[in-house]
Write a protein that holds these residues in place. Structure first.
Motif, PDB file in Angstrom:
ATOM      1  N   ALA A 113       0.981  -0.986   0.027  1.00 45.68           N
ATOM      2  CA  ALA A 113       0.109  -0.213   0.132  1.00 45.68           C
ATOM      3  C   ALA A 113       0.850   1.344   0.060  1.00 45.68           C
ATOM      4  CB  ALA A 113      -0.976   0.038   1.204  1.00 45.68           C
ATOM      5  N   GLU A 114       1.992   1.256   0.748  1.00 48.73           N
ATOM      6  CA  GLU A 114       2.887   2.351   0.629  1.00 48.73           C
ATOM      7  C   GLU A 114       3.428   2.487  -0.429  1.00 48.73           C
ATOM      8  OE1 GLU A 114       5.409   1.685   4.162  1.00 48.73           O
ATOM      9  OE2 GLU A 114       3.846   2.156   5.600  1.00 48.73           O
ATOM     10  N   GLY A 115       4.047   1.470  -1.109  1.00 48.62           N
ATOM     11  CA  GLY A 115       4.473   1.472  -2.422  1.00 48.62           C
ATOM     12  C   GLY A 115       3.643   2.111  -3.532  1.00 48.62           C
ATOM     13  N   ASP A 116       2.449   1.559  -3.414  1.00 42.40           N
ATOM     14  CA  ASP A 116       1.476   2.033  -4.376  1.00 42.40           C
ATOM     15  C   ASP A 116       1.032   3.602  -4.069  1.00 42.40           C
ATOM     16  OD1 ASP A 116      -0.746   1.565  -6.591  1.00 42.40           O
ATOM     17  OD2 ASP A 116      -2.087   2.307  -4.908  1.00 42.40           O
ATOM     18  N   GLN A 117       1.196   4.012  -3.105  1.00 39.78           N
ATOM     19  CA  GLN A 117       0.919   5.230  -2.632  1.00 39.78           C
ATOM     20  C   GLN A 117       1.985   6.307  -3.004  1.00 39.78           C
ATOM     21  OE1 GLN A 117       0.578   6.163   1.754  1.00 39.78           O
ATOM     22  NE2 GLN A 117      -0.384   8.151   1.374  1.00 39.78           N
ATOM     23  N   TRP A 118       3.179   5.926  -2.805  1.00 41.85           N
ATOM     24  CA  TRP A 118       4.331   6.608  -3.344  1.00 41.85           C
ATOM     25  C   TRP A 118       4.405   6.753  -4.817  1.00 41.85           C
ATOM     26  CZ3 TRP A 118       8.273   5.020  -6.714  1.00 41.85           C
ATOM     27  CH2 TRP A 118       9.272   5.759  -6.783  1.00 41.85           C
ATOM     28  N   TRP A 119       4.071   5.462  -5.440  1.00 38.35           N
ATOM     29  CA  TRP A 119       3.944   5.609  -6.970  1.00 38.35           C
ATOM     30  C   TRP A 119       2.800   6.563  -7.520  1.00 38.35           C
ATOM     31  CZ3 TRP A 119       6.822   4.752 -10.957  1.00 38.35           C
ATOM     32  CH2 TRP A 119       6.368   4.353 -12.279  1.00 38.35           C
ATOM     33  N   GLN A 120       1.735   6.557  -6.937  1.00 35.30           N
ATOM     34  CA  GLN A 120       0.648   7.336  -7.460  1.00 35.30           C
ATOM     35  C   GLN A 120       1.155   8.936  -7.111  1.00 35.30           C
ATOM     36  OE1 GLN A 120      -1.705   6.543  -9.244  1.00 35.30           O
ATOM     37  NE2 GLN A 120      -1.392   4.425  -8.966  1.00 35.30           N
ATOM     38  N   ALA A 121       1.631   8.911  -6.090  1.00 35.79           N
ATOM     39  CA  ALA A 121       2.246  10.609  -5.831  1.00 35.79           C
ATOM     40  C   ALA A 121       3.148  10.873  -6.909  1.00 35.79           C
ATOM     41  CB  ALA A 121       2.961  10.616  -4.498  1.00 35.79           C
ATOM     42  N   LEU A 122       4.032  10.112  -7.112  1.00 35.34           N
ATOM     43  CA  LEU A 122       5.093  10.182  -8.157  1.00 35.34           C
ATOM     44  C   LEU A 122       4.431  10.508  -9.651  1.00 35.34           C
ATOM     45  CD1 LEU A 122       8.108  10.510  -8.691  1.00 35.34           C
ATOM     46  CD2 LEU A 122       8.151   8.131  -9.206  1.00 35.34           C
ATOM     47  N   ILE A 123       3.808   9.614  -9.934  1.00 40.73           N
ATOM     48  CA  ILE A 123       3.215   9.867 -11.346  1.00 40.73           C
ATOM     49  C   ILE A 123       1.986  10.981 -11.357  1.00 40.73           C
ATOM     50  CG2 ILE A 123       3.442   7.566 -11.942  1.00 40.73           C
ATOM     51  CD1 ILE A 123       0.638   6.830 -11.608  1.00 40.73           C
ATOM     52  N   GLY A 124       1.522  11.165 -10.101  1.00 40.21           N
ATOM     53  CA  GLY A 124       0.535  12.439 -10.264  1.00 40.21           C
ATOM     54  C   GLY A 124       1.343  13.657  -9.903  1.00 40.21           C
ATOM     55  N   ASN A 125       2.852  13.805 -10.032  1.00 43.12           N
ATOM     56  CA  ASN A 125       3.432  14.919  -9.723  1.00 43.12           C
ATOM     57  C   ASN A 125       3.244  15.555  -8.571  1.00 43.12           C
ATOM     58  OD1 ASN A 125       4.590  14.606 -12.414  1.00 43.12           O
ATOM     59  ND2 ASN A 125       2.914  15.757 -13.380  1.00 43.12           N
ATOM     60  N   ASP A 126       3.317  14.824  -7.393  1.00 41.97           N
ATOM     61  CA  ASP A 126       3.193  15.497  -6.065  1.00 41.97           C
ATOM     62  C   ASP A 126       4.631  16.169  -5.975  1.00 41.97           C
ATOM     63  OD1 ASP A 126       2.435  15.667  -3.054  1.00 41.97           O
ATOM     64  OD2 ASP A 126       4.366  14.830  -3.072  1.00 41.97           O
ATOM     65  N   GLU A 127       4.645  17.296  -5.548  1.00 43.10           N
ATOM     66  CA  GLU A 127       5.807  18.255  -5.621  1.00 43.10           C
ATOM     67  C   GLU A 127       6.866  17.702  -4.790  1.00 43.10           C
ATOM     68  OE1 GLU A 127       6.600  22.834  -6.217  1.00 43.10           O
ATOM     69  OE2 GLU A 127       5.995  22.256  -4.233  1.00 43.10           O
ATOM     70  N   GLU A 128       6.639  17.387  -3.483  1.00 42.01           N
ATOM     71  CA  GLU A 128       7.607  16.806  -2.731  1.00 42.01           C
ATOM     72  C   GLU A 128       8.132  15.614  -2.936  1.00 42.01           C
ATOM     73  OE1 GLU A 128       8.107  15.832   2.211  1.00 42.01           O
ATOM     74  OE2 GLU A 128       6.112  16.604   1.371  1.00 42.01           O
TER      75      GLU A 128
END
Length: 300
Positions: free
Chosen positions: A86-101
């Motif tokens: 779940a954490e890996g998927d959350q990180w990946w979604q943040a990355l491809i969703g262009n979360d700035e941090e």
């Protein structure tokens, strides 16, 4: 010197492996034999070799506890695995969703081992902003290998224009490499706004010498085959400005002046708050190259 020139002008020829979604390995497959061994080790702890009665009783308790311990440990590992997934998927979604941090952290980690330091400073939708610290022109040699009239090897003074061409090609090579690595590391980014800082030869003060916007399509569809391709950064970008210009006769300008960034508030603000004093101890843009290269993470 020839090898130094080759290395500094061919950085853009390397390729970067695109980042993919993390894959978390499944939990280890535990069996009853493993659980029995663990239970026996627990119950026999502290019992002497000759305490036969106590040891026999401990082994019986271990046999009783082993199935329960196995089930509990399997459930615990499944829970941990599920959380990691779940954490890996959350990180990946943040990355491809262009979360700035997330994007800046990942990109800056990738940049940390580069010969010329780049630093991601912001994300606006699908556009990443990067500041790059190009090596100073004065750091390049002022001589080049040559031969005398009799054919003996010697060192000749490098002309100012040839030195400028070397520096410009090196800057272009590092710009392209920085763009390629940024796009490989941040899948959701479609364009990069990049500005280049260096110390100006005449004043030894920090200034911008190049900036522009380059799209993923332009970088990934271009052909990068030799050192001369590094200069294509001037042609394939949008709103590209560069301190080194071409004269009417087709020669490179012999002077490098800082670009006017007054119409770009973000760049001007960065420059206004930069201190050309590496000994100040402040985390300034002037010290980006030293700070980032001195703190390269050892683990992913």
């Amino acid at each position: 010197m020839q090898e130094l020139r080759r290395q500094t002008t061919s950085v853009h020829l390397q390729s970067f492996t695109p980042v993919h979604a993390p894959v978390v390995p499944g939990p280890p497959q535990l069996g009853l034999a493993w659980a029995l061994a663990e239970a026996q080790a627990h119950h026999l702890a502290g019992l002497g070799v000759f305490a036969r009665t106590e040891r026999a009783a401990a082994k019986r308790r271990a046999e009783e506890d082993a199935p329960v311990y196995l089930a509990a440990e399997q459930a615990r590992l499944q829970t941990v695995h599920g959380r990691l997934v779940a954490e890996g998927d959350q990180w990946w979604q943040a990355l491809i969703g262009n979360d700035e941090e997330t994007v800046c952290e990942v990109v800056n980690y990738a940049f940390a081992d580069n010969p010329v330091v780049g630093c991601a400073v912001g994300v606006d939708g699908p556009v990443l902003s990067v500041v790059m610290r190009q090596q100073d022109m004065d750091s390049l040699p002022d001589q080049t290998p040559g031969v005398t009239s009799s054919g003996r090897p010697t060192l000749k003074t490098l002309s100012k224009r040839d030195r400028t061409l070397w520096w410009l090609t090196s800057m272009g090579s590092n710009i392209i490499a920085t763009l390629k690595e940024a796009f490989a590391t941040a899948p959701g980014i479609t364009a990069v706004d990049l500005a280049v800082l260096t110390r100006l030869p005449d004043t030894q003060r920090l200034g911008y010498v190049a900036y522009g916007r380059w799209t993923r399509l332009a970088i990934e569809t271009a052909s990068w085959r030799d050192t001369n391709d590094a200069l294509r950064f001037l042609d394939i970008g949008q709103d590209v400005a560069c301190s080194v210009t071409t004269t009417a006769s087709g020669n490179l300008s012999s002077t490098v002046r800082p670009l006017d960034t007054s119409r770009l508030p973000g760049l001007q603000s960065l420059l206004d708050h930069a201190h050309d004093d590496a000994a100040s101890g402040d985390a300034t843009l002037a010290g980006l190259d030293t700070d980032l290269r001195a703190n390269v993470p050892t683990d992913l």
